[in-house]
Design an enzyme around this catalytic site. Sequence first.
Site, PDB file in Angstrom:
ATOM      1  N   HIS A 103      16.310   3.521  44.686  1.00  0.00           N
ATOM      2  CA  HIS A 103      15.827   4.379  43.608  1.00  0.00           C
ATOM      3  C   HIS A 103      14.665   3.739  42.844  1.00  0.00           C
ATOM      4  CE1 HIS A 103      20.160   5.540  44.060  1.00  0.00           C
ATOM      5  NE2 HIS A 103      19.596   6.721  44.160  1.00  0.00           N
ATOM      6  N   HIS A 129      12.843  -3.220  36.206  1.00  0.00           N
ATOM      7  CA  HIS A 129      12.527  -2.345  37.323  1.00  0.00           C
ATOM      8  C   HIS A 129      11.451  -1.356  36.885  1.00  0.00           C
ATOM      9  CE1 HIS A 129      15.789  -0.422  35.021  1.00  0.00           C
ATOM     10  NE2 HIS A 129      15.116   0.705  35.262  1.00  0.00           N
ATOM     11  N   HIS A 131       9.400   2.599  37.124  1.00  0.00           N
ATOM     12  CA  HIS A 131       9.423   4.038  37.366  1.00  0.00           C
ATOM     13  C   HIS A 131       7.979   4.540  37.378  1.00  0.00           C
ATOM     14  CE1 HIS A 131      13.783   4.522  36.388  1.00  0.00           C
ATOM     15  NE2 HIS A 131      13.547   3.475  35.609  1.00  0.00           N
ATOM     16  N   HIS A 148      11.228  -1.189  32.776  1.00  0.00           N
ATOM     17  CA  HIS A 148      12.350  -1.313  31.857  1.00  0.00           C
ATOM     18  C   HIS A 148      12.953  -2.702  32.003  1.00  0.00           C
ATOM     19  CE1 HIS A 148      13.014   3.359  31.869  1.00  0.00           C
ATOM     20  NE2 HIS A 148      11.964   2.975  31.163  1.00  0.00           N
ATOM     21  N   THR A 217      18.915   5.540  31.952  1.00  0.00           N
ATOM     22  CA  THR A 217      18.224   6.738  32.447  1.00  0.00           C
ATOM     23  C   THR A 217      18.626   7.083  33.871  1.00  0.00           C
ATOM     24  OG1 THR A 217      16.310   5.491  33.287  1.00  0.00           O
ATOM     25  CG2 THR A 217      16.239   6.218  30.978  1.00  0.00           C
ATOM     26  N   THR A 218      19.562   6.341  34.432  1.00  0.00           N
ATOM     27  CA  THR A 218      20.092   6.612  35.772  1.00  0.00           C
ATOM     28  C   THR A 218      21.613   6.666  35.678  1.00  0.00           C
ATOM     29  OG1 THR A 218      20.188   4.246  36.311  1.00  0.00           O
ATOM     30  CG2 THR A 218      18.172   5.441  36.912  1.00  0.00           C
TER      31      THR A 218
END
Length: 267
Positions: A103, A129, A131, A148, A217-218
């Site tokens: 992801h 990580h 995004h 993040h 957020t996941t």
Amino acid sequence: MSTLRKPLNPEHFIMNLVNTFSSALLLAASITAVSADEHPVWTYTGEHGPAHWSAVDHGFAACEIGRHESPINIENAKPAPPKYPRLAVSYKTLPLDILNTGHAIQFQAQASDSKILLGKGEYQLQQFHFHSPGEERFGGKSSDMDAHFVHKNSKGQLAVLAVQFNIGMHPNRELQKLLEQIPAEPGKEQKMDNVRIDPTALLPRKRGYYTYDGSLTTPPCSEGVTWIEFKQAVEISQDQLEAMQNYYRGNQRPVQPLNGRVVYEVK
């Protein structure tokens, strides 16, 4: 002495065939269900996308019913009260473990003294990580990419620093080191013992920020996460953005409602 077999009734033959086929389907379904329970599959699009995360696994219920979810659209922030806990960053150069999670590209901090302080509260850096586009929105707009930085205190509470990246004239040297080490295969882990990274070089020079109470957020979208959203973006090159997007593009959760939360601005 041989015996004559009774002719097989065609209806019985068909019923036996149907029962055998049905049993096979039930077995396959049960195996699939076990696999799904052990490894819930969620995505950013389609039937397993953000609108359906809570249906993928019972542990993801907060993704639908949570009231303090992230990301949010940041606007109309209020000045932080004078006694509001302020941020102090204390990062050290450190080796990393890199994981292509399926992801996002995640950089896991090996044992180090990298931490942040929120007032008197201390949080250790766990991982960071990326995004793309950035998940946070500022006045309704996303950055080209964000990072993040996830931290945890001794009580298990989380605090996340969010850094925005936008295309500029110059590449980011520290990001380039990371890009050169990413494993292409999802799930594969790679240690960076011979490459030491300074996470501070991925942060903006000006440290003004917005802060609010939010969530992951996941999935599982757990709440009680303190968010620190830096206002100034960091410059990266077009090539660096495309290199990261070769792995993941569009791993961005939709904006979540504020539900009465207050966003504070710290200058």
